[in-house]
Design an enzyme around this catalytic site. Structure first.
Site, short mmCIF file in Angstrom:
data_model
loop_
_atom_site.label_atom_id
_atom_site.label_comp_id
_atom_site.label_asym_id
_atom_site.label_seq_id
_atom_site.Cartn_x
_atom_site.Cartn_y
_atom_site.Cartn_z
N GLU A 70 -20.17 -15.05 52.36
CA GLU A 70 -19.83 -14.78 51.34
C GLU A 70 -18.33 -14.15 51.05
OE1 GLU A 70 -22.75 -14.25 53.01
OE2 GLU A 70 -24.21 -14.98 51.43
N HIS A 139 -33.14 -7.29 49.47
CA HIS A 139 -33.23 -8.49 48.52
C HIS A 139 -33.49 -7.81 47.21
CE1 HIS A 139 -32.64 -11.20 51.86
NE2 HIS A 139 -32.49 -12.14 51.11
#
Ligand SMILES: Cc1ncc(C[n+]2csc(CCOP(=O)(O)OP(=O)(O)O)c2C)c(N)n1
Ligand SMILES: Cc1ncc(C[n+]2csc(CCOP(=O)(O)OP(=O)(O)O)c2C)c(N)n1
Ligand SMILES: [Mg+2]
Ligand SMILES: [Mg+2]
Lengths: 336, 329, 336, 329
Positions: A70, A139
């Protein structure tokens, strides 16, 4: 109320996922400097299938599957943005913003300012927010308050397919970095979207429902909670206005304050954690701007200050519900 | 094509049988997890370890109970191999109070403190620091504990892995990095995301690397035993690169996989490289174990796991008031 | 007012840097599981010389110079914390929190909760905040609002040597992760600190000056700005109370609200950027809790919403000053 | 001990003289920066590049104006070598409106867009992504531009470097990673922070590495020319590992350095390995240049830089209203 009704000519009902897909396809078609980079964005079309088909039309050179890096892909997106491209970096879950904060905050957000206006970073970071998918603590976060706190970043939180498409196209065309959050639970939500091309301005709140007695200032996923609460309030004879800032930065303070001045009572709804979250800024803005018109304190409905638990019996308590908001609003109007 | 039976170097039948039972337990557990999902009786998703059992079992059988492991989103196998009880694991996956994390963690965060499992992790590469820090701690506290960091080859994309490998090597920490190369990062083949030579990466940081056939539990166990001995002796970190394969989808919902890998590829691994078949075949052929006794193990484990899942399905959810407990110690 | 006067027996005047150094030395002495890890913390004693001498007493095994790997050392600190140690991770500049957010937020903050209370992470992250050092945009940020937004983290912002020592010792002894921010400009600031050992409880605000007409809720560096403004207000016959939360998490809401109820007028001061910052939460808390007692809107004094510029003529405008706060407060009391 | 004069392989006197002037310009600029600090006429701190001039000049002389560089907190040398004007740089360091960043960036953020300098960076390793992305962009836009990423060996501690090197190698991006190993991460010797073999790290990602004497500008220039040609030809990234040394402190305020490095070490580099002395000696001995002409260059540059600093000191600060300009384009 900008929200379109399907009755209107040339308006279709499509899902938020389709709206995002269309926005990307249109911008990729329109501007050769636009590209998408992220994990499993090409053949897989992301785990949410939001990008399905894009690689077929635009090829692997413009819809790139990346390693699980990322920070790296955000940095590469930034460098590309500074040198003539308009990257859309796909960060699969908003929770992974933790990994790109340096690239986004210390680099992208500041390069225009630090260079005295000479460098630009037209970078779009697309990511998600929202809980209740039984995905547990890593998440399920809604971290938009972090980036909204950083000068140089714009922050968009679409709540409808129409807003999602229009705001994403505006983000891609913006000459600076924009972080755009989509609620994972909303990808399947359908709504009216015009056939013809359009963009939406940043910094313009949208009144999703007009009302007189209480203002429900709601972002992203919470817009639906607010609308449902408004329905229930209506049955009690309480007229609730639902107003969606749509972008946190720039923030349409005037619209929020105007609604608060009109109703005198405000509940702010946001799916981020309650403390030090976006709901605090929205409440503070209303408190500052409408103080002399408020009949009651500005209340907040936000995610509990706990990591999002896995077990459904626990998770379902952590996010505001229409019932809860209904109670809060009714207490404000002094009917409970 | 039947599985070819190769001599499993230096494996004792006793150890072979114990590992066979553990691998069978993982396999059976995972099959039930898949059923729970398909029957819509489990909240959320799960990432099945089926096909990779030899890695977790081969490594964990080389560890002591007080050694540490860190695990991944695909963590059921690591958890069971380190000694977790099947029923408490099912309870966790079902969000029940009797689960290892009282239902708060679920499949992606299952941890088993008593057995040294510091937890699964839903952030790829997210436990590299934790494992390395546990090794630092073991050394600082003067114990001879070892920490094992399990991760998929996708975690090679996360920079923090290199940051901590550098320190593990500098400070000779007792940590073993176990890379489970199952060929895929979700839906993308690792060759599209991984440049150069994987084994050269830890080597560049001065960490010895051993590549092993992750379907051959004895090979994994032998390599792990060497790496763990090295760590315990104070000679520093090692890196095990295990070639393996996940037989199912990336998660239980990943059913149509044809767009990223072929049915043929899947079939060849399942038919020729199934770690259970390889070990079972060897135990029968060379390990002096009868097919019947293997059969008995399977039947016993099937009963054990069925009883556990049944009990877990009946078990109570946590008290709703627990939602704001355990935020702060 | 907990702040000690040097008159008291056994009280010395020492700098904030010395106070931090003493806190670390005492805890390193008291508890063999405590260690310090960071860049240039050993022989160099950090660029701010705050840790000078510690390595000489405790050795390189407990005061560790690390590579320039903020994420890595925080992860290692966390793993050590989960297995019996009490690490103090030194993040040289608060701006580098961008690099450790995943370790701090997705890992450290959540491990206790996600494990159902079975795992613990007694990890202390020491870092800095504050501008006006001509260090420009990447070395001047005050990012405490980010971590305060994350359930599972405690956040301390000492403003005096006394508070810095007592809060750091409490942080190290806490069984969960704590992020502690020190103002770089305050390291040389002197104040009274008792000879004998002490710790300070989290979640207890400190009234740095009592007053009747207006409450100045101030954090860290802004406490001095508030105290100076209070002096100037006093000359105008306005009695200002200066209250310092000392920890944002846990937050002493009662004390802030009580002060607001008493004075009816509140200005919140915080050096983070104004929008979506800590000042918003503090203002929202007061607005919710003291609404019916407020005579005026809660105002905020915070860093401008711009990256911190290098040029002194620009930088000096970005941070609240005593003059500015004086004006704000006076306007509230309706004398301007 | 005088500096030994070695033949500077394949250097033409013209190029040698041009590089000598550039290195001299950097040296003189930096000496003035130090004076400005010591005279308390410059806000904040600065990190001097003195001693490392051959790296920036050797590399940038191998680049085109439209090629990109990214720089570090120790960035004055890179900026000048890529073509920046001395006066505008002083203006930036003094926070003046005429500075490259209108005074908003200062020493650690100086950027020179017109000459392809995408900026210094106060985050160690912070520009690795930017440089790699610029290379991606050059390729995507179909130009043959090359991007050079300058960083100190301390940046080897930052994981993001490995993340982007992996992608640069996978996608054959036209980027050259230039590691300036000046032996110290601030106040700590790199050997205490860097495990294994530095050159093996990029190699593990499939990136060719060349190690060069960073005090020999011709060696740096030759290696950079090869790496840039490779990138321009579409053959992918390279890594230059330059051995060098900073003659001054980590920053202008780092005066007492005895606790982390010896006076002897400093003296031996200054006396034997000064890149200006090495090049000057060669130009005089083998390059057919008279000491006088070198002297002339030094005098001209001294005058140029003095005039620039004087003008910069007189230059106006930005209008205070600029404080909230340039936040958003
Ligand atoms: C930092 C981060 N990025 C992305 C994801 C989404 N994700 C979950 S699993 C996965 C693939 C992991 O591949 P690998 O490490 O090889 O493990 P495997 O699933 O093959 O066992 C990805 C990208 C994540 N969980 N964390
Ligand atoms: C991410 C980050 N961590 C720490 C620092 C503080 N810092 C500034 S320069 C420096 C040392 C850098 O060493 P190196 O990369 O070798 O460059 P050099 O100073 O030797 O040129 C450090 C630790 C920083 N600026 N950024
Ligand atoms: Mg994999
Ligand atoms: Mg260096």
């Amino acid at each position: 109320m900008s929200t379109l009704s399907p009755e209107q000519a040339g308006v279709r009902e499509i899902s938020l996922a389709q709206a995002v897909n269309e926005a990307l396809a249109e911008e990729l078609r329109r501007d050769p400097t636009v590209f998408v980079i992220g994990e499993d964005v090409a053949e897989a079309g992301t785990p949410f299938k939001v990008l399905s088909g894009l690689v077929d039309e635009f090829g692997a050179g413009r819809v790139l599957d990346s390693p699980i890096s990322e920070a790296g892909i955000t940095g590469i997106g930034l460098g590309a943005a500074m040198t003539g491209m308009r990257p859309v970096v796909d960060i699969m879950f908003g929770d992974f913003l933790t990994l790109v904060m340096d690239q986004v905050v210390n680099q992208a957000a500041k390069v225009h300012y630090m260079s005295g206006g000479r460098l630009r970073a037209p970078l779009t970071v697309r990511t998600t927010l929202g809980a209740t998918r039984r995905s547990a603590a890593q998440h399920s976060q809604s971290l938009h308050a972090w980036v909204a706190h950083v000068p140089g970043l714009k922050v968009a939180l679409p709540s409808t397919p129409y807003d999602a498409k229009g705001l994403l196209k505006t983000a891609i065309r913006d000459d600076g970095p924009v972080v755009l959050f989509e609620d994972k639970m909303m990808f399947a939500t359908k709504g009216p979207v015009p056939d013809e091309e359009y963009t939406l301005p940043f910094g313009v709140a949208d009144v999703k429902r007009t009302g007189e007695d209480v203002s429900l200032v709601a972002t992203s996923s919470m817009v639906y909670v607010a609308l449902q609460a408004a329905e229930e309030l209506a049955c009690e004879g309480i007229s609730a206005e639902v107003i969606d800032p749509r972008t946190l930065v720039p923030l349409d303070r005037e619209a929020l304050v105007a609604s608060a001045v009109k109703t005198g009572r405000v509940v702010v709804l946001d799916e981020g954690h309650r403390s030090f979250g976006a709901s605090a800024e929205l409440a503070a803005v209303v408190g500052e701007g409408a103080f002399y018109h408020l009949d009651a304190p500005v209340l907040r409905a936000a995610a509990m200050d706990v990591p999002i638990p896995f077990s459904p019996v626990l998770e379902d308590q952590t996010v505001p519900t229409a019932e809860g908001v209904f109670e809060l609003a009714r207490s404000l109007v002094g009917r409970s | 094509m039947a599985t070819e039976v190769r001599p499993l170097a230096g494996l004792s039948p006793e150890l072979g049988l114990r590992m066979y039972a553990q691998m069978q337990r993982i396999r059976t557990f995972e099959e039930h997890v898949n059923e729970l999902y398909r029957g819509a009786r489990m909240p959320g998703l799960a990432h099945l370890y089926i096909g990779e059992e030899a890695v977790a079992v081969g490594v964990c059988e080389a560890l002591r109970k007080d050694d540490y492991i860190t695990s991944t989103h695909r963590g059921h196998g690591h958890c069971l191999a380190k000694g977790a009880a099947v029923e408490r694991m099912f309870c966790e996956l079902l969000g029940k109070e009797a689960g290892y994390c009282r239902g708060k963690g679920g499949s992606m965060h299952i941890a088993d403190h008593e057995n040294g499992n510091l937890g699964a992790n839903a952030i790829v590469g997210g436990s590299a620091g934790i494992a390395t820090g546990a090794a630092f701690s073991a050394r600082a506290r003067g114990t001879d504990q070892v920490a094992v960091c399990f991760f998929g080859e996708g975690a090679l994309g996360q920079g923090v892995l290199y940051e901590v490998m550098n320190m593990a090597s500098l400070w000779k920490l007792p940590v073993v990095y176990v890379c489970e190369n199952n060929l895929y990062n979700e839906y993308t083949h690792y060759s599209e995301t991984t440049a150069g030579d994987i084994a050269a990466r830890p080597a560049a940081f001065g960490i010895p690397v051993e590549e092993v056939d992750g379907q051959d539990v004895s090979a994994v166990h032998a390599a792990a035993t060497r790496a763990v001995a090295r760590a315990r002796a104070g000679d520093g970190p090692s890196f095990l690169l295990c070639r393996t394969y996940r037989f199912h989808g990336h998660h239980v919902g990943d059913v149509d996989r044809s767009y990223y890998r072929s049915k043929e590829e899947e079939a060849s691994w399942a038919e020729e490289r199934d770690p259970l078949a390889i070990l079972g075949g060897w135990l029968a052929a060379e390990g002096g174990t009868s097919r019947e006794s293997l059969q008995r193990i399977e039947t016993e484990i099937a009963a054990e796991v069925e009883a556990a899942v049944a009990a877990a399905l009946e078990a109570p959810f946590p008290d709703p008031d627990e939602v704001d407990q355990h935020v702060y110690p």
